[in-house]
Design a protein around this motif. Structure first.
Motif, short mmCIF file in Angstrom:
data_model
loop_
_atom_site.label_atom_id
_atom_site.label_comp_id
_atom_site.label_asym_id
_atom_site.label_seq_id
_atom_site.Cartn_x
_atom_site.Cartn_y
_atom_site.Cartn_z
N GLN A 54 -0.35 18.27 -17.29
CA GLN A 54 1.01 18.22 -16.76
C GLN A 54 1.95 18.04 -17.94
OE1 GLN A 54 1.73 15.41 -13.44
NE2 GLN A 54 3.48 14.67 -14.62
N TRP A 60 3.91 18.24 -10.86
CA TRP A 60 3.72 19.54 -10.21
C TRP A 60 4.36 19.53 -8.82
CZ3 TRP A 60 2.90 22.82 -13.65
CH2 TRP A 60 2.01 22.62 -14.71
N SER A 81 8.22 33.91 -11.99
CA SER A 81 7.99 33.40 -13.33
C SER A 81 9.28 33.53 -14.13
CB SER A 81 6.87 34.19 -14.01
OG SER A 81 6.55 33.64 -15.26
N GLU A 101 6.31 28.83 -13.84
CA GLU A 101 5.97 29.61 -12.64
C GLU A 101 6.21 28.76 -11.40
OE1 GLU A 101 2.49 32.48 -10.78
OE2 GLU A 101 2.05 31.25 -12.53
N GLY A 109 3.14 26.04 -12.47
CA GLY A 109 2.52 26.41 -13.73
C GLY A 109 3.50 26.48 -14.88
N SER A 111 3.45 28.10 -19.02
CA SER A 111 2.66 28.85 -19.99
C SER A 111 3.45 29.06 -21.26
CB SER A 111 2.22 30.20 -19.39
OG SER A 111 3.35 30.97 -19.05
N THR A 163 -6.13 20.15 -11.76
CA THR A 163 -5.30 20.93 -12.68
C THR A 163 -6.17 21.66 -13.68
OG1 THR A 163 -5.03 19.07 -14.21
CG2 THR A 163 -3.36 19.33 -12.48
N SER A 179 -1.85 28.05 -21.02
CA SER A 179 -1.27 27.82 -19.70
C SER A 179 -1.81 26.53 -19.10
CB SER A 179 -1.60 28.98 -18.75
OG SER A 179 -1.23 30.22 -19.31
N GLY A 181 -1.57 24.36 -15.16
CA GLY A 181 -1.12 24.53 -13.78
C GLY A 181 -1.93 23.70 -12.82
N THR A 182 -1.54 23.78 -11.57
CA THR A 182 -2.23 23.03 -10.53
C THR A 182 -3.22 23.92 -9.81
OG1 THR A 182 -1.93 21.85 -8.43
CG2 THR A 182 -0.30 23.52 -8.95
N GLU A 183 -4.33 23.34 -9.42
CA GLU A 183 -5.36 24.06 -8.67
C GLU A 183 -5.40 23.58 -7.22
OE1 GLU A 183 -8.72 25.47 -11.80
OE2 GLU A 183 -9.04 23.56 -10.80
N PHE A 188 -5.69 28.23 -9.14
CA PHE A 188 -5.88 29.22 -10.20
C PHE A 188 -7.21 29.91 -10.04
CE2 PHE A 188 -7.79 30.05 -14.35
CZ PHE A 188 -6.88 30.95 -14.88
#
Length: 347
Positions: A54, A60, A81, A101, A109, A111, A163, A179, A181-183, A188
């Motif tokens: 994060q 997030w 994005s 994103e 996300g 990146s 994440t 990158s 991001g959260t899962e 992802f």
């Protein structure tokens, strides 16, 4: 990618000495480029907050308004994005462009991207980044690679969310990407990644070796994704895969569609909507170049009032199959479709 406004200082909270570094870097950049663009300097360690990946104290699923981002078309796109600003990663001494994103206006996300056309330089930077990330966060959870690039994936989670952190060496796009991001729901790992190579079996055109003329139920079982009916006209039914998807070669968000005629599969289409006309043309030309490299010169040039495109044909699989790319003129949409030509329509 849409334009954004972001106070990046809120996402990269910096100690006084790093703030001074940022000021010094910005002053130097101004001398070199005669612009007032500020370059934020931060460490790879800033990409993890306690037990999850994060950026600093920005959680997030924060709204775009909460993180100071003005979306170009807020409320109109499920995923968007946005370019943020130029940053420098202290461990790598590398300047990258930061992107955020959003999904339905929520942050999912971040990146950092650097274009590097020299493959040896890309490899060197990625190796350096992988070593630095491993030293900070431990061994990677997953490493994959193919003709389009190499990916290294780290994962971290707490009781609330999963994440990821991904390092990618993109051969086709000639980019280095870091990158996070959260899962969670928009995972992802659960996102469907589609490649141009999925549309062929040798030179025979079909999607992931799925047979033509099978039913909607059999198609759904083979791809293990739920299909949702979008339209019906007489004996023609159009379905769409009920999941988020991305085209590997360009990183573009896409939808995966299936057309059934008389309840038998006869076309599969990958569709993208790109609102920026210049970016849409760039992606289209990139895809045409890749398809020419894969199949040679097309058999037919398609240019009419609807759009422009190309058509390839093949009969090596026992059926006459086609691949078509179409860039629509008065629309944000472009399609890459594969299909089988029923015997009644063959010439």
């Amino acid at each position: 990618m849409g334009a954004c406004l972001l106070s990046f200082a809120s996402a990269c909270a910096q100690p006084p000495e790093r703030e001074q570094q940022a000021v010094d870097a910005a002053m130097q950049a101004g001398k070199e480029s005669d612009t007032d663009t500020e370059i934020a300097i931060f460490s790879l360690s800033d990409l993890k907050n306690e037990d999850v990946y994060q950026m600093a104290d920005v959680p997030w699923h924060s709204s775009s308004a909460d993180v100071g981002v003005l979306l170009e078309s807020e409320g109109e796109k499920e995923r968007e994005s946005c370019e943020l600003q130029e940053v420098e990663i202290s461990e790598l001494g590398m300047q990258m462009t930061a992107y955020a994103e959003f999904q339905n206006g929520d942050l999912i996300g971040l990146s950092f991207v650097k274009t590097e056309k020299n493959p040896d330089e890309r490899e060197k930077y990625c190796k350096q980044a992988a070593e630095a990330i491993t030293e900070l966060f431990g061994e990677a959870a997953e490493t994959t690679g193919d003709e389009y690039g190499d990916n290294i994936l780290w994962r971290a989670q707490d009781e609330k969310q999963k994440t990821f952190l991904k390092l990618a060496n993109e051969y086709v796009k000639e980019e280095i990407q870091i990158s996070i991001g959260t899962e969670n729901e928009a995972s992802f790992t659960e996102e469907l990644i589609i490649s141009l190579s999925d549309l062929k079996d040798g030179n025979y055109f079909r999607y992931k070796q799925i047979p033509w003329y099978i039913s909607e139920e059999d198609t759904q079982e083979l791809i293990d994704i739920e299909l949702e009916k979008r339209s019906e006209m007489g004996e023609i039914e159009n379905y769409e895969a009920d999941c988020s998807a991305k085209l590997l070669e360009t990183g573009t968000g896409v939808t995966l569609g299936f057309q059934f005629v008389k309840e038998s599969l006869q076309m599969v289409a990958v569709s993208a909507e790109v609102s920026d006309s210049a970016q849409k043309e760039q992606i289209y030309q990139q895809l045409v170049q890749l398809l020419r490299r894969m199949y040679g010169e097309p058999e037919q040039n398609l240019d009419n009032d609807i759009g422009e495109g190309y058509l390839w044909k093949d009969e090596s699989g026992g059926e006459k199959t086609i691949l078509e790319i179409m860039n629509y003129k008065d629309s944000d949409r472009m399609d890459i479709a594969v299909g089988v030509v029923p015997e009644d329509y063959r010439r």
